[in-house]
Motif scaffolding. Sequence first.
Motif: not given
Length: 402
Positions: A121-131, A135-151
């Motif tokens: 999981l420390a390999l996150y440092k090589y990942v540029a895509n970011c949503v 400091g704010t825990t995501p609480s809606t599905l939209k944030t994860y769908m944005q990540a899916n959209g980045a893929l």
Amino acid sequence: MANTLLTISMITREALRVLENNLKFAKLVRREYDDQFAQDGAKIGATLNIRKPPRYLGRSGATLSVEDSVESYATLTLDTQFGVDINFTSKELALDIDDFSDRFLKPACAVIANKIDYDGLALYKYVANCVGTPGTTPSTLKTYMQANGALDDEACPMDGLRAAVINPDAQIEIVDALKGLFQDSGSIAEQYRSGRMGHAVGLEWQMDQNVNVHTFSGPGSSVTVKTSVSSAGSQTIVLQGISGATQINAGDVFTVKDVYAVNPQNRQSTGKLRKFVVLSNAAVSAGAATVTVWPPMYLSTHALATITAYPQANADVTFITASAANSPQNLVFHRDAFCLGMADLPLPKGVDMAGRISDKQLGLSIRLVRQYDITNDKFPCRLDVLYGWTVLYPQLACRVCG
């Protein structure tokens, strides 16, 4: 009926099963096991080369336009040997395998599994895509769908091999948010019983306490590009106007004005600014820093296209957060974004017993070495794994800040 004495093959086989059951992140990534080490064993520093397919531009019209076929490789270095050392008495070795596993192997293998997952999981440092917002825990599905959209923008396959690995706080929020979205009564019941999501919105969800926390350097809001970039494949950008930070941290993410991402297949702009991730800590001097970034910069006319235009001098640079912040880096990713490799450790001579169990399909191998302490009638044992992590396609992953 209890065994007279557990054999080393029984213990190692059970240890491998327990290890596999405890892994979370590692279950969801590509696995590599090199059976060339099956006889003599591998050592720290051994490498596996993983072939990556070439990319082509293609042509329009009937005129032949031959392109070079350039294969690339990701080097997977087995650089981590990790294990747990424990003592057994003759009496304890006379237990049946289930009792022995519950009392000794499960706690030992849980430590090994957590170490493997944490390193992965420390390999996150090589990942540029970011949503998300640090400091704010995501609480809606939209944030994860944005990540899916980045893929999707990175032409990630939609083949059922995408997953989300999130920390406990993120799990609490998203399970509560999605509790009414499942239509299958069995899924609702399982979610209610376990507090976990399972499969939803094209992702396999797992909670993992080993999700890494990133410290964003907080370089301020007046950062610009100091020197224009002009060469294909460049991975260096000189920044200026940095305030409030003595270094730019590896894993920080930023965008540059007018530098847009392109789809790797059609090489057309996605309409979104290209995110760059800093690959190594960069010292700040007189408000400037030279940062090494991923992805490498290729224009749309290149087979490896990543951007629509090179960063120009004085262009505004926007970091994910201008202020210093700590943020869990949850991940949404395709299986082929990351790779875990394992190989057989050598079996030493001159010991009471030594054995190992490997599974090429699982990509796992564990060794147990046992000695006898005649003074105390004990069997000191060591469980070891040899592994390494690498990033195969960082564009097939997206960080979800928490």
